[in-house]
Design a protein around this motif. Structure first.
Motif, PDB file in Angstrom:
ATOM      1  N   THR A 105      -5.870  -0.746  -5.459  1.00  0.00           N
ATOM      2  CA  THR A 105      -4.575  -1.402  -4.127  1.00  0.00           C
ATOM      3  C   THR A 105      -5.249  -2.578  -4.147  1.00  0.00           C
ATOM      4  O   THR A 105      -4.621  -3.791  -3.699  1.00  0.00           O
TER       5      THR A 105
ATOM      6  N   LYS B 219       0.296   3.923  -2.911  1.00  0.00           N
ATOM      7  CA  LYS B 219       0.106   5.528  -2.765  1.00  0.00           C
ATOM      8  C   LYS B 219       1.362   6.101  -3.045  1.00  0.00           C
ATOM      9  O   LYS B 219       1.142   7.380  -3.468  1.00  0.00           O
TER      10      LYS B 219
ATOM     11  N   GLY C 136      -4.835   4.978   5.814  1.00  0.00           N
ATOM     12  CA  GLY C 136      -5.514   6.668   5.090  1.00  0.00           C
ATOM     13  C   GLY C 136      -6.090   7.172   6.485  1.00  0.00           C
ATOM     14  O   GLY C 136      -6.078   7.447   7.109  1.00  0.00           O
TER      15      GLY C 136
ATOM     16  N   ALA D  55       0.741  -0.797   0.017  1.00  0.00           N
ATOM     17  CA  ALA D  55      -0.170  -0.257  -0.229  1.00  0.00           C
ATOM     18  C   ALA D  55       0.764   1.447  -0.269  1.00  0.00           C
ATOM     19  O   ALA D  55       0.589   2.274  -0.582  1.00  0.00           O
ATOM     20  N   LYS D  56       2.077   1.542   0.900  1.00  0.00           N
ATOM     21  CA  LYS D  56       3.034   2.424   0.847  1.00  0.00           C
ATOM     22  C   LYS D  56       3.760   2.434  -0.605  1.00  0.00           C
ATOM     23  O   LYS D  56       3.405   3.589  -0.912  1.00  0.00           O
TER      24      LYS D  56
ATOM     25  N   LYS E 181      -5.775   4.115  -7.149  1.00  0.00           N
ATOM     26  CA  LYS E 181      -6.577   4.247  -5.947  1.00  0.00           C
ATOM     27  C   LYS E 181      -6.477   3.117  -4.976  1.00  0.00           C
ATOM     28  O   LYS E 181      -6.085   2.134  -5.296  1.00  0.00           O
ATOM     29  N   ASP E 182      -7.354   3.941  -3.612  1.00  0.00           N
ATOM     30  CA  ASP E 182      -7.461   2.261  -2.336  1.00  0.00           C
ATOM     31  C   ASP E 182      -7.776   0.959  -3.738  1.00  0.00           C
ATOM     32  O   ASP E 182      -7.309   0.403  -3.216  1.00  0.00           O
TER      33      ASP E 182
ATOM     34  N   THR F 264      -5.147   0.324   3.024  1.00  0.00           N
ATOM     35  CA  THR F 264      -5.096   1.471   2.703  1.00  0.00           C
ATOM     36  C   THR F 264      -5.797   3.107   3.836  1.00  0.00           C
ATOM     37  O   THR F 264      -5.827   3.363   4.256  1.00  0.00           O
TER      38      THR F 264
END
Length: 431
Positions: free
Chosen positions: A54, A45, A261, A41-42, A50-51, A257
Motif C-alpha cells: 500500500t 486493506k 492499523g 488504505a481502506k 500488504k501495508d 496504514t
C-alpha cells in the motif's frame, strides 16, 4: 486615463476565471482525498493488500509526477485548455473506478492488480496535464500577488475540505459499523464521480490568456530544455526540492496504514484530526503567503522546514502508547504545509522566466518524482523486515514508521541547512 481604464478592464476579464481556479483547486483536493491516503488504505486493506505494498502504491503518486515531462511534447503554441480538460476528466474517472474494484467478484490478486493499474494510470495522466494547467491558471494571477492568491486558494480548499472529510469519514465509519463496507465504497464512488463532473465544468468555464510571442518561440521541446539547462539558479534550488521529496516519501506513504492499523484510529477520529490540521493550516495560509510576497519564498521555507523537522521528530516518538503525539505532528505539519504546499512551485517560478515555466516544472517533477518513488521503494524491504520480526530492529522494540520518520527528520534538517547556506545567496531572476 482611458489607457489605464482599458488595462483594468482587460485585467478584469480574468476575475471569474481566477474564481474558477479557486473552486477547481478545492474540487481537486476533494478528489485527491478520496483517491489517496486513508481512503486508499481502506480499499487496499479490504482487498487484502500488504501495508508495504500500500505504501509503495501510495508513493506511485511521486513516480507519476515524473510523467510531467511528457507535457513538453504535448503543450505548444496551441490552446492548453482544449487538451488539459479531457485529460483531467480521464484521470479522475480512473480514480472513480477504484471504488468499483472491491465490489467485483475476482481474486484478491486481480483486485490488487486493478487498483495498481487504475491509481498509477490516473496519477500519470493527471501529471501530464499538471504543469501546463498550472502555467495556464497561474498565468491569470498578478506576479506580485502569487503568495496571497495561493494562500486564499488553499484556505478555501482546506476550510471546505473540513466539512467534506468529516462527512465522508463518518459515512465510511457508519457503513463499516454495520458490516457493509461495500456500501461505503458505493457512496464514495458516486461522490467521486460527481466531483469529477464539477471539476470538469470549472476548467471549461475558465478563460485562457493568449500565448505571448516568447512563449510560442520557446514552446518546442528543444527550446525548453536548452533554456532550462542554462538556468543556473534552477539547478541550484533543485537539491533542496529533492531533499524535501525524500523527506516526504521516506515516511508519509507508510503513515496511513499505521493510523488505521497499529494506532487503531477510526476514520472519524482521523477526520477530526485532519479537520483540526486544516483549520490550523488555513489560519496560517494568508499570513505565510503575505510573508512570501514581501520577503520571497526562499525565506518562507526557513520557517517551513523548521516546522517539518519538529513534525517528523514527533512521529519518531509516536507509538500505540503515545499515539496522540500524532496530533503534534499534524499541527506542526499543517502549519508547515501552509507554505510548503506551493513553495516548491513558487520557488521554481521565482527563478525561471514565464516562457520556460512549463518545462521547469516538468523537469522538477520528473527528478523529484522519481526520487520520491525510489525512496519509498528502497525503504519498503526495511519496513517489511521490521514488521515481520515483531516490530523489532537489531533487538530493539521499534515500529517501522518510527525509523522512517528519523530519515524524514534528517532530510528536513539537510534541506534547512542547504536553504540557509546556498539558496539564501541567490538572486531572483524571474521576469
Amino acid at each position: 486615463m482611458q489607457t489605464l481604464q482599458a488595462k483594468e478592464k482587460t485585467k478584469d476579464i480574468y476575475r471569474f476565471s481566477r474564481l474558477m481556479y479557486i473552486i477547481e483547486a478545492a474540487l481537486e483536493y476533494f478528489i485527491s482525498m478520496l483517491s489517496h491516503g486513508t481512503y486508499l488504505a481502506k480499499i487496499t486493506k479490504t482487498i487484502g493488500m500488504k501495508d508495504s505494498t500500500t505504501a509503495l502504491l501510495a508513493s506511485s503518486v511521486s513516480l507519476g509526477v515524473g510523467f510531467q515531462i511528457l507535457a513538453l511534447f504535448i503543450s505548444g503554441r496551441h490552446s492548453t485548455k482544449r487538451w488539459v480538460t479531457p485529460v483531467h476528466l480521464l484521470n479522475q474517472l480512473l480514480f472513480t473506478f477504484m471504488y468499483v474494484v472491491p465490489l467485483i467478484d475476482v481474486s484478491s490478486n486481480t483486485k490488487t492488480l486493478l487498483i495498481c493499474v487504475l491509481l498509477i494510470s490516473g496519477t500519470a495522466i493527471s501529471n501530464i496535464a499538471f504543469s501546463p494547467k498550472i502555467g495556464w491558471l497561474m498565468g491569470l494571477v498578478d506576479e506580485h500577488k502569487r503568495g496571497k492568491f495561493t494562500a486564499i486558494k488553499e484556505m478555501v480548499s482546506l476550510l471546505s475540505g473540513i466539512i467534506f472529510t468529516l462527512v465522508m469519514g463518518r459515512v465510511v465509519d457508519v457503513f463499516e459499523a454495520r458490516g457493509n463496507i461495500n456500501g461505503a465504497f458505493i457512496v464514495c464512488g458516486i461522490t467521486l464521480l460527481g466531483l469529477t463532473v464539477l471539476h470538469t465544468l470549472t476548467l471549461i468555464f475558465a478563460k485562457e490568456k493568449p500565448k505571448t510571442t516568447e512563449e510560442i518561440n520557446n514552446s518546442s521541446v528543444k527550446a525548453q530544455f536548452v533554456g532550462i539547462f542554462k538556468n543556473k539558479n534552477f539547478w541550484t534550488i533543485l537539491p533542496v526540492l529533492v531533499f524535501w521529496s525524500i523527506a516526504t516519501y521516506a515516511s508519509t506513504p507508510f503513515y496511513s496504514t499505521y493510523l488505521i492499523g497499529e494506532l487503531a484510529f477510526s476514520m472519524t477520529l482521523i477526520s477530526v484530526i485532519n479537520m483540526a490540521g486544516s483549520i490550523t493550516r488555513a489560519t496560517f495560509s494568508i499570513p505565510i503567503g503575505a510573508f512570501a510576497d514581501r520577503h520571497g519564498f526562499s525565506k518562507m521555507l526557513y520557517i517551513c522546514y523548521s516546522l517539518m523537522l519538529v513534525a517528523f521528530t514527533a512521529m519518531i516518538f509516536t507509538t500505540p502508547d503515545s499515539k496522540y503525539l500524532y496530533i503534534l505532528y499534524s499541527v506542526m505539519h499543517s502549519i508547515g504545509m501552509a507554505g510548503m504546499n506551493s513553495s516548491d512551485l513558487n520557488l521554481v517560478l521565482d527563478y525561471t522566466s514565464r516562457s520556460l515555466r512549463v518545462g521547469a516544472i516538468a523537469i522538477k517533477g520528473l527528478i523529484c518524482g522519481f526520487t520520491g518513488f525510489f525512496t519509498t521503494l528502497a525503504l519498503t524491504p526495511l519496513v517489511d523486515y521490521i514488521q515481520e520480526n515483531g516490530n523489532t530492529l537489531f533487538g530493539i522494540n521499534i515500529y517501522a514508521q518510527q525509523v522512517t520518520s528519523m530519515i524524514s527528520a534528517l532530510m528536513c534538517a539537510l534541506a534547512l541547512v542547504y536553504m540557509l547556506t546556498v539558496v539564501s545567496k541567490l538572486k531572483r531572476n524571474a521576469d
